[in-house]
Design a protein around this motif. Structure first.
Motif, short mmCIF file in Angstrom:
data_model
loop_
_atom_site.label_atom_id
_atom_site.label_comp_id
_atom_site.label_asym_id
_atom_site.label_seq_id
_atom_site.Cartn_x
_atom_site.Cartn_y
_atom_site.Cartn_z
N PRO A 177 18.28 28.20 -38.30
CA PRO A 177 17.01 28.15 -37.71
C PRO A 177 16.32 26.94 -38.33
CG PRO A 177 17.45 30.19 -38.57
CD PRO A 177 18.43 29.22 -39.00
N VAL A 178 15.54 26.09 -37.40
CA VAL A 178 14.50 25.13 -37.72
C VAL A 178 13.06 25.44 -38.17
CG1 VAL A 178 13.61 22.98 -37.05
CG2 VAL A 178 15.94 23.27 -36.51
N LEU A 179 12.68 25.38 -39.21
CA LEU A 179 11.38 25.73 -39.66
C LEU A 179 10.42 24.78 -38.98
CD1 LEU A 179 12.29 26.71 -43.42
CD2 LEU A 179 12.14 28.33 -41.35
N ASP A 180 10.39 23.28 -39.13
CA ASP A 180 9.67 22.38 -38.98
C ASP A 180 10.26 21.09 -38.90
OD1 ASP A 180 9.17 21.68 -41.63
OD2 ASP A 180 7.50 23.01 -41.81
N THR A 181 9.40 20.09 -38.39
CA THR A 181 9.77 18.99 -38.22
C THR A 181 8.67 17.84 -38.84
OG1 THR A 181 10.94 19.10 -36.23
CG2 THR A 181 10.66 16.77 -36.90
N PRO A 182 8.81 17.44 -40.20
CA PRO A 182 7.93 16.50 -40.93
C PRO A 182 7.68 15.31 -40.10
CG PRO A 182 9.71 17.18 -42.44
CD PRO A 182 10.07 17.60 -41.10
N ASP A 183 6.48 14.62 -39.98
CA ASP A 183 6.30 13.54 -39.37
C ASP A 183 6.90 12.36 -40.14
OD1 ASP A 183 5.05 11.12 -38.45
OD2 ASP A 183 2.97 11.63 -39.38
N ARG A 184 7.85 11.83 -39.51
CA ARG A 184 8.88 10.82 -40.32
C ARG A 184 7.93 9.54 -40.74
NH1 ARG A 184 13.26 8.59 -36.26
NH2 ARG A 184 11.54 7.03 -35.54
N ALA A 185 6.89 9.28 -40.26
CA ALA A 185 6.17 8.10 -40.77
C ALA A 185 5.57 8.35 -42.07
CB ALA A 185 4.94 7.92 -39.95
N THR A 186 5.72 9.51 -42.62
CA THR A 186 4.96 10.01 -44.03
C THR A 186 6.37 10.28 -44.83
OG1 THR A 186 5.15 12.35 -43.57
CG2 THR A 186 3.20 11.29 -42.93
N LEU A 187 7.64 9.92 -44.39
CA LEU A 187 8.61 10.18 -45.34
C LEU A 187 9.45 9.05 -45.83
CD1 LEU A 187 10.41 13.02 -43.33
CD2 LEU A 187 9.08 13.21 -45.27
N ARG A 188 10.04 9.03 -47.01
CA ARG A 188 10.48 7.87 -47.54
C ARG A 188 11.85 8.37 -48.10
NH1 ARG A 188 7.23 6.07 -44.91
NH2 ARG A 188 5.46 4.69 -45.26
N ALA A 189 13.03 7.53 -48.10
CA ALA A 189 14.20 7.75 -48.76
C ALA A 189 14.20 6.93 -50.05
CB ALA A 189 15.20 7.53 -48.13
N VAL A 190 14.14 7.62 -51.16
CA VAL A 190 13.89 6.95 -52.46
C VAL A 190 15.26 6.53 -53.24
CG1 VAL A 190 11.87 8.24 -52.79
CG2 VAL A 190 13.89 8.98 -54.12
#
Ligand code: CTP
Ligand code: MG
Length: 256
Positions: free
Chosen positions: A158-171
């Motif tokens: 089950p999917v809980l939610d989808t974070p706004d991609r613009a605020t995500l970074r791959a470190v």
């Protein structure tokens, strides 16, 4: 900060098995274009004028082999030390950090599994710490949309939610730290793990998978600077294919 304090030391955790890469030598010793991944990663660090010392945390049973390997790949003139790593990445970093002389004020932590990091990224991370940040991570925007799920083995999940991609970074790494900050969060994490163990309450907290994560966990401030697509981590077999291609392209460009 005095001149010695402004030169950074780098810790290179290289003690992992590389299980996701499949059977073979420990990942750090696997071949990329005729040179072990670890040697590529150490060279990338020694190329930076910001880095004066590299401490490699090697597989515990492979310290002598790693020393010989570094020497045989033309790194014998550099200030490189090799210590035995631990059972987890966190422990390997802690053991490497303990081998850094007290007067070094800035520490970078760089995965052996990121062999192709451009020197510009190393320089930028060290410069941001020199400029006053206590913890710095290089990162890139995500190409994929990311969803949080309720994990279910074998799915469907089950999917809980989808974070706004613009605020995500791959470190990525190297991540850079004021030395006192990094030593403090590693000491606290160790104390916390020992306390959990003696209370028989292991695994109560989610695992922290990078050093900056420890700084966040204990209330410190972490900033992001631009990373680079070539600083990707070699994790699965396909990553090695990509790394070979990037290296071949670099070698062809150098030959011109
Ligand atoms: N690492 C380490 N000590 C450990 C585990 C990992 O020094 N006990 C290092 C790895 O050598 C690698 C870096 O941490 O350079 C990032 O870890 P990862 O990519 O997970 O490498 P491995 O643990 O080797 O791979 P896997 O998880 O697939 O076994
Ligand atoms: Mg691992």
């Amino acid at each position: 900060m005095n001149a010695t304090g402004a030169i950074a030391a780098a810790v290179v955790p290289a003690a992992g098995r590389g299980e996701r890469l499949g059977p073979g030598a420990p990942k750090a010793l696997r071949d990329l274009g005729g040179v072990p991944l670890l040697v590529h990663a150490v060279r990338a660090l020694t190329r930076s004028r910001a880095v004066g010392l590299v401490v490699v945390a090697a597989p515990a049973d492979g310290v002598a082999e790693v020393v010989a390997l570094l020497d045989s790949h033309g790194l014998e003139g550099k200030d490189i030390r090799v210590v035995a790593g631990g059972d987890t990445r966190q422990e390997s970093v802690r053991l490497g950090l303990a081998a850094i002389p007290a007067e070094v004020g800035i520490v970078l932590v760089h995965d052996a599994a990121r062999p192709l990091v451009p020197v510009e990224v190393v320089d930028a991370v060290a410069a941001a710490v020199r400029a006053g940040a206590e913890a710095v991570v290089p990162a890139v925007p995500l190409a994929d949309t990311v969803k949080r799920v309720e994990p279910v083995r074998g799915g469907p999940e089950p999917v809980l939610d989808t974070p706004d991609r613009a605020t995500l970074r791959a470190v990525q790494t190297p991540q850079g730290f004021r030395r006192d900050t990094l030593a403090e969060v590693h000491a606290k994490a160790l104390a916390e793990a020992l306390a959990e163990e003696s209370a028989g309450a292991g695994g109560a907290l989610p695992p922290v998978t990078d050093d900056a994560g420890l700084v966040e966990r204990f209330g410190g401030r972490v900033v992001v600077v631009p990373g680079h697509e070539e600083a990707f981590k070699v994790t699965r077999p396909l990553d090695l294919v990509l790394a070979e291609a990037v290296l071949a392209r670099r070698r062809a460009a150098d030959a011109y």
